[in-house]
Design an enzyme around this catalytic site. Sequence first.
Site, PDB file in Angstrom:
ATOM      1  N   SER A 182       1.608 118.406 -59.384  1.00  0.00           N
ATOM      2  CA  SER A 182       0.795 119.524 -58.885  1.00  0.00           C
ATOM      3  C   SER A 182      -0.124 120.148 -59.925  1.00  0.00           C
ATOM      4  CB  SER A 182       1.705 120.636 -58.357  1.00  0.00           C
ATOM      5  OG  SER A 182       1.850 120.528 -56.981  1.00  0.00           O
ATOM      6  N   LYS A 196      -3.789 119.794 -59.564  1.00  0.00           N
ATOM      7  CA  LYS A 196      -4.569 120.599 -58.613  1.00  0.00           C
ATOM      8  C   LYS A 196      -5.597 121.466 -59.338  1.00  0.00           C
ATOM      9  CE  LYS A 196      -0.894 120.429 -55.193  1.00  0.00           C
ATOM     10  NZ  LYS A 196       0.406 120.939 -54.782  1.00  0.00           N
ATOM     11  N   TYR A 207      -5.663 111.959 -53.919  1.00  0.00           N
ATOM     12  CA  TYR A 207      -4.627 112.961 -54.206  1.00  0.00           C
ATOM     13  C   TYR A 207      -3.423 112.314 -54.912  1.00  0.00           C
ATOM     14  CZ  TYR A 207      -0.924 116.364 -53.455  1.00  0.00           C
ATOM     15  OH  TYR A 207       0.131 117.218 -53.647  1.00  0.00           O
ATOM     16  N   TYR A 266       3.903 128.311 -56.984  1.00  0.00           N
ATOM     17  CA  TYR A 266       4.230 128.276 -55.550  1.00  0.00           C
ATOM     18  C   TYR A 266       4.770 129.636 -55.096  1.00  0.00           C
ATOM     19  CZ  TYR A 266       4.641 123.487 -57.308  1.00  0.00           C
ATOM     20  OH  TYR A 266       4.445 122.311 -57.969  1.00  0.00           O
ATOM     21  N   VAL A 309       6.240 119.031 -59.872  1.00  0.00           N
ATOM     22  CA  VAL A 309       7.613 118.619 -59.562  1.00  0.00           C
ATOM     23  C   VAL A 309       8.208 117.601 -60.543  1.00  0.00           C
ATOM     24  CG1 VAL A 309       7.846 119.088 -57.100  1.00  0.00           C
ATOM     25  CG2 VAL A 309       6.786 116.969 -57.824  1.00  0.00           C
TER      26      VAL A 309
HETATM   27  N1  GLN Z   1       2.780 114.850 -55.665  1.00  0.00           N
HETATM   28  C1  GLN Z   1       3.566 115.969 -55.267  1.00  0.00           C
HETATM   29  C2  GLN Z   1       3.523 116.156 -53.766  1.00  0.00           C
HETATM   30  O1  GLN Z   1       2.492 116.009 -53.188  1.00  0.00           O
HETATM   31  C3  GLN Z   1       3.036 117.183 -55.962  1.00  0.00           C
HETATM   32  C4  GLN Z   1       3.792 118.420 -55.583  1.00  0.00           C
HETATM   33  C5  GLN Z   1       4.227 119.229 -56.740  1.00  0.00           C
HETATM   34  O2  GLN Z   1       4.144 118.898 -57.904  1.00  0.00           O
HETATM   35  N2  GLN Z   1       4.767 120.358 -56.401  1.00  0.00           N
HETATM   36  O3  GLN Z   1       4.483 116.444 -53.129  1.00  0.00           O
END
Ligand code: GLN
Length: 307
Positions: A66, A69, A192, A243, A261
């Site tokens: 994430s 992003k 993505y 988050y 994550v």
């Molecule tokens: N690649 C992960 C997903 O799309 C990224 C989410 C994350 O790092 N929270 O679920």
Amino acid sequence: MNIAFDYGRLLEETLQECKHHTERGHVATYIPELKKADPKMAGVALMTARGLFEAGDTRVQFSLQSISKIFSLLVALEQRGAEAVFAKVGSEPTGDSFNSIVKLETSEQKPLNPMINAGAIAVCSLIPGSSVEERFAHITCLLEQVLGRPIEIDEAVYSSEKETGHRNRALAYFLKDIGGLEGDVEEVLDLYFRQCSILVDCADLARIGMFLATKGISEAGTPLVSANAVRLVSTFMVTCGMYNGSGEFAIQVGIPAKSGVSGGILGAVPGQYGVATFGPALDRKGNSVVGISILKRLSEVLDFSIF
Ligand code: GLN
């Protein structure tokens, strides 16, 4: 902070104090390839005007997840402008988890913000280019300029997520249906998944943090993106970067930050430091437990909070 301050020692002591927190979390398993990470790993890196300081597992590579992003948002803001971006994505935090689908139908028919999966997928669709490769090159090109080295992806993580990312696929197709996603859905998803699998280490994240802390200036002193794009991204990092744990993090640490994550957290202390932690054992919200405890401690000692 006085110029003789021993940052290296502070990081080492903080790591020793906090590393038992790894036992309180679990590695992400919903992307099969991430299950392989060692939950005991822990590292911290701090980029200062005097250079980089680090302790623990700072040179272990992991996928950006994430945290990517931030980069797709910077690219979309630079290439398409803020108006085009905000036509597709909102600017409010959410109390739901990062991959939740629930608000897409009930809110304003656009993802609440660009730091949750739905928002990031919508942002990816805005990145220009006639192929996935060309679109992805915008992201890697910026990252390569920030880090001063070529960017690679973790092919195993990329394939793992591409094969099993059903929820992201559902978000993307739903977005397409409501007019929230430009172009071909599978191509956008491919972009993505690629950005999520970019390989970095904790030291890299501290350098990226410094790039944001200096409003988008490279280590060599070159402006790479506009200060306004960095301001927007940093604001999103404060309100949504951790988050649905962003509020508590703002109270405890008080800086723009973004987690992923795979266990990374990237932080920017405006005008002062880039700071980063790594520890794949996560709490229920998907944030690194050891990372949060280290950042909380460092924030107390180095007075990080912008509030
Ligand atoms: N690649 C992960 C997903 O799309 C990224 C989410 C994350 O790092 N929270 O679920």
